[in-house]
Write a protein that holds these residues in place. Structure first.
Motif, PDB file in Angstrom:
ATOM      1  N   LEU A 189       0.838  -1.200   0.000  1.00 28.80           N
ATOM      2  CA  LEU A 189       0.000   0.000   0.000  1.00 28.80           C
ATOM      3  C   LEU A 189       0.880   1.260   0.000  1.00 28.80           C
ATOM      4  CD1 LEU A 189      -3.302   0.195   1.963  1.00 28.80           C
ATOM      5  CD2 LEU A 189      -1.913   2.223   1.654  1.00 28.80           C
ATOM      6  N   ASP A 190       1.934   1.227   0.786  1.00 23.95           N
ATOM      7  CA  ASP A 190       2.883   2.343   0.869  1.00 23.95           C
ATOM      8  C   ASP A 190       3.453   2.648  -0.518  1.00 23.95           C
ATOM      9  OD1 ASP A 190       4.862   4.148   1.584  1.00 23.95           O
ATOM     10  OD2 ASP A 190       5.946   2.795   2.908  1.00 23.95           O
ATOM     11  N   VAL A 249      -4.217   8.028   8.032  1.00 20.96           N
ATOM     12  CA  VAL A 249      -3.553   7.338   9.147  1.00 20.96           C
ATOM     13  C   VAL A 249      -2.364   8.166   9.641  1.00 20.96           C
ATOM     14  CG1 VAL A 249      -2.277   5.260   9.852  1.00 20.96           C
ATOM     15  CG2 VAL A 249      -4.262   5.043   8.336  1.00 20.96           C
ATOM     16  N   VAL A 250      -1.571   8.649   8.697  1.00 17.29           N
ATOM     17  CA  VAL A 250      -0.361   9.399   9.062  1.00 17.29           C
ATOM     18  C   VAL A 250      -0.724  10.681   9.807  1.00 17.29           C
ATOM     19  CG1 VAL A 250       1.617  10.685   8.108  1.00 17.29           C
ATOM     20  CG2 VAL A 250       1.087   8.379   7.267  1.00 17.29           C
ATOM     21  N   LYS A 251      -1.801  11.346   9.367  1.00 13.92           N
ATOM     22  CA  LYS A 251      -2.232  12.580  10.025  1.00 13.92           C
ATOM     23  C   LYS A 251      -2.625  12.280  11.474  1.00 13.92           C
ATOM     24  CE  LYS A 251      -5.207  16.561   9.094  1.00 13.92           C
ATOM     25  NZ  LYS A 251      -6.249  16.651  10.106  1.00 13.92           N
ATOM     26  N   ALA A 252      -3.439  11.240  11.666  1.00 17.36           N
ATOM     27  CA  ALA A 252      -3.883  10.897  13.021  1.00 17.36           C
ATOM     28  C   ALA A 252      -2.679  10.559  13.916  1.00 17.36           C
ATOM     29  CB  ALA A 252      -4.845   9.702  12.970  1.00 17.36           C
ATOM     30  N   LEU A 253      -1.761   9.757  13.397  1.00 19.42           N
ATOM     31  CA  LEU A 253      -0.614   9.327  14.210  1.00 19.42           C
ATOM     32  C   LEU A 253       0.302  10.495  14.556  1.00 19.42           C
ATOM     33  CD1 LEU A 253       0.397   5.981  12.399  1.00 19.42           C
ATOM     34  CD2 LEU A 253      -0.797   6.201  14.586  1.00 19.42           C
ATOM     35  N   SER A 279       6.803   5.202   4.488  1.00 18.82           N
ATOM     36  CA  SER A 279       7.560   6.352   3.980  1.00 18.82           C
ATOM     37  C   SER A 279       6.880   7.681   4.323  1.00 18.82           C
ATOM     38  CB  SER A 279       7.769   6.221   2.474  1.00 18.82           C
ATOM     39  OG  SER A 279       6.521   6.103   1.831  1.00 18.82           O
ATOM     40  N   ALA A 280       5.546   7.733   4.247  1.00 22.55           N
ATOM     41  CA  ALA A 280       4.847   8.986   4.535  1.00 22.55           C
ATOM     42  C   ALA A 280       4.911   9.323   6.025  1.00 22.55           C
ATOM     43  CB  ALA A 280       3.394   8.886   4.086  1.00 22.55           C
ATOM     44  N   LEU A 281       4.822   8.303   6.870  1.00 19.89           N
ATOM     45  CA  LEU A 281       4.918   8.528   8.323  1.00 19.89           C
ATOM     46  C   LEU A 281       6.316   9.042   8.686  1.00 19.89           C
ATOM     47  CD1 LEU A 281       3.779   8.306  11.209  1.00 19.89           C
ATOM     48  CD2 LEU A 281       4.531   5.919  11.228  1.00 19.89           C
ATOM     49  N   THR A 285       7.030  12.800  10.154  1.00 17.27           N
ATOM     50  CA  THR A 285       7.656  12.859  11.480  1.00 17.27           C
ATOM     51  C   THR A 285       8.936  13.691  11.423  1.00 17.27           C
ATOM     52  OG1 THR A 285       6.744  10.692  12.025  1.00 17.27           O
ATOM     53  CG2 THR A 285       8.580  11.462  13.386  1.00 17.27           C
ATOM     54  N   ARG A 286       9.727  13.444  10.359  1.00 22.07           N
ATOM     55  CA  ARG A 286      10.980  14.193  10.203  1.00 22.07           C
ATOM     56  C   ARG A 286      10.682  15.688  10.081  1.00 22.07           C
ATOM     57  NH1 ARG A 286      12.964  11.543   5.852  1.00 22.07           N
ATOM     58  NH2 ARG A 286      13.906   9.858   7.030  1.00 22.07           N
ATOM     59  N   GLU A 287       9.653  15.999   9.276  1.00 27.98           N
ATOM     60  CA  GLU A 287       9.288  17.399   9.035  1.00 27.98           C
ATOM     61  C   GLU A 287       8.804  18.078  10.323  1.00 27.98           C
ATOM     62  OE1 GLU A 287       6.245  19.580   5.848  1.00 27.98           O
ATOM     63  OE2 GLU A 287       5.896  17.532   6.476  1.00 27.98           O
ATOM     64  N   MET A 288       7.934  17.401  11.068  1.00 29.90           N
ATOM     65  CA  MET A 288       7.387  18.014  12.286  1.00 29.90           C
ATOM     66  C   MET A 288       8.466  18.157  13.361  1.00 29.90           C
ATOM     67  SD  MET A 288       3.557  16.344  12.355  1.00 29.90           S
ATOM     68  CE  MET A 288       2.760  17.359  13.596  1.00 29.90           C
ATOM     69  N   ALA A 289       9.421  17.227  13.391  1.00 30.28           N
ATOM     70  CA  ALA A 289      10.534  17.331  14.354  1.00 30.28           C
ATOM     71  C   ALA A 289      11.433  18.499  13.977  1.00 30.28           C
ATOM     72  CB  ALA A 289      11.321  16.027  14.385  1.00 30.28           C
ATOM     73  N   GLU A 290      11.689  18.644  12.664  1.00 27.72           N
ATOM     74  CA  GLU A 290      12.527  19.762  12.203  1.00 27.72           C
ATOM     75  C   GLU A 290      11.893  21.101  12.557  1.00 27.72           C
ATOM     76  OE1 GLU A 290      13.452  19.260   8.040  1.00 27.72           O
ATOM     77  OE2 GLU A 290      14.837  17.622   8.541  1.00 27.72           O
ATOM     78  N   ASN A 291      10.569  21.197  12.389  1.00 21.07           N
ATOM     79  CA  ASN A 291       9.862  22.433  12.735  1.00 21.07           C
ATOM     80  C   ASN A 291      10.059  22.811  14.194  1.00 21.07           C
ATOM     81  OD1 ASN A 291       8.883  22.607  10.181  1.00 21.07           O
ATOM     82  ND2 ASN A 291       6.853  21.767  10.654  1.00 21.07           N
TER      83      ASN A 291
END
Ligand code: KG4
Ligand code: ZN
Length: 349
Positions: A189-190, A249-253, A279-281, A285-291
């Motif tokens: 699916l990914d 799913v990625v948004k919720a997590l 890959s999307a998760l 995650t990387r993006e939100m941590a960088e922010n």
């Protein structure tokens, strides 16, 4: 300190030799996809039988690969819980037999603790180790929960919230199945979602308060949509549906993961479990941590999915803390970590 770890809680038979500092000397995993694929899911009885067939091979292969003898080891660890008890009994009993025969100390390990500590494993590349305290999202085929982790032992790990119904990986696998993809469906699916447009097929699930998740409504929405599409799905529409489901799913997590990161004021965030390979998760995650200018630890694929190296590492931390288990300990289907969220129900008092 060198520890042999054995994993047999679900459908991977694993053995690994790991140093207490996280260095992986050998990590052998024998999967069972071919055994379970005709049934579209893990068949517990067949899993136990495969573990019994393969456990001798993985232990010998790990020792050989690491070029160590049993007498070079300082301890033996095996997954004790949670999981399919028939499978757990196989690995646990082999570990107990080896500990009895060698006189080495023995510890049982909670599989979820293994996943939560997998980001400490070092496989050649010099990976930055997480620092305690950190907030972790553990998302696998059987579990989905957020934790605050203050140290490597069960007593140091606190569940902040979990799914009330399906685990995220379970939702990936079920949606993949109803979209006609193969088994196990998460990675397939990914791959398809990468070529899809999530906006063309937006799916929504239940939004729960606090740190709790629910994925069964989202899965039902995809199922209803699929029924409305008729017999065949155009290839691009299939990709769009994969992207839409995955984005939801990625948004919720990630929204809840980072709400926990902010509330707990930690500067390290860790992903664990098979869904951490998504890959999307990983990207979000990387993006939100960088922010937030904090460290994101996204373990490499071999550390995300079930393996024995994480069990050996978690076992080594128990041994370093002076913990030992009696050879009489039992396999348990449930985790030893205290749970806040009750599946299908409300919060525990
Ligand atoms: O941690 P794991 O190997 O086993 C359990 O303890 O459950 O996780 C397996 C789960 C499966 O549901 C699988 O579909 C999912 O992880 N998974 C993924 C991906 N790779 C594995 N889900 C979404 N995207 C992926 N790339
Ligand atoms: Zn697992």
């Amino acid at each position: 300190m060198l520890v042999l770890g054995i994993e047999s809680s679900c459908d991977e038979t694993g053995a690994a030799i790991v140093h207490a500092d996280g260095t992986v000397l050998a990590d052998v995993v024998q999967g069972q996809v071919a055994t379970h694929a005709p049934y579209g899911g893990v068949v517990p009885e067949l899993a136990s039988r495969d573990h019994l067939t393969n456990v001798d091979y993985v232990v010998r292969a790990a020792l050989e690969k690491a070029n160590v003898k049993l007498s070079d080891l300082h301890g033996i660890a095996a997954t004790r819980c949670p999981g399919l008890v028939g499978g757990l009994l196989v690995g646990l009993q082999v570990a107990k037999g080896l500990a009895f025969g060698t006189g080495l100390p023995f510890v049982g390990v909670d599989h979820l603790v293994g996943h939560l500590l997998a980001a400490f494993l070092q496989r050649g590349k010099d990976e930055m180790r997480p620092a305690f305290p950190f907030v972790a999202l553990l998302a696998s085929g059987g579990h989905t929960a957020l934790y605050r982790v203050d140290g490597p032992l069960v007593a140091n790990i606190h569940e902040l919230g979990a799914t009330r119904d399906d685990a995220a990986g379970e939702a990936f696998d079920k949606v993949a199945k109803l979209l006609g993809l193969g088994y196990p469906g998460g990675p397939l699916l990914d791959r398809l979602a990468k070529e899809g447009d999530p906006k063309r097929c937006a799916f929504h699930g239940a939004k729960l308060a606090g740190y709790e998740f629910s994925f069964s409504g989202l899965k039902s929405n995809v199922a209803r949509w699929r029924e409305d599409q008729g017999e065949t799905l155009a290839p691009q529409l299939l990709r769009d549906a994969c992207a839409g489901f995955q984005a939801s799913v990625v948004k919720a997590l990630t929204e809840k993961l980072f709400a926990a990161v902010d509330a707990e004021r930690v500067s390290h965030v860790v992903l664990g479990g098979g869904v951490a390979a998504n890959s999307a998760l990983r990207a979000r995650t990387r993006e939100m941590a960088e922010n937030r200018s904090i460290h994101a630890h996204l373990p490499e694929l071999a550390n995300c999915t079930d393996n024995a190296a994480m069990i050996a590492y978690a076992g080594a931390q128990r041994l370093l803390a002076g913990e030992r288990d009696d050879l009489g300990i039992r396999a348990e289907s449930k985790t030893a970590l205290p749970r806040r969220t009750r599946k299908g129900g409300g919060k525990r008092a």
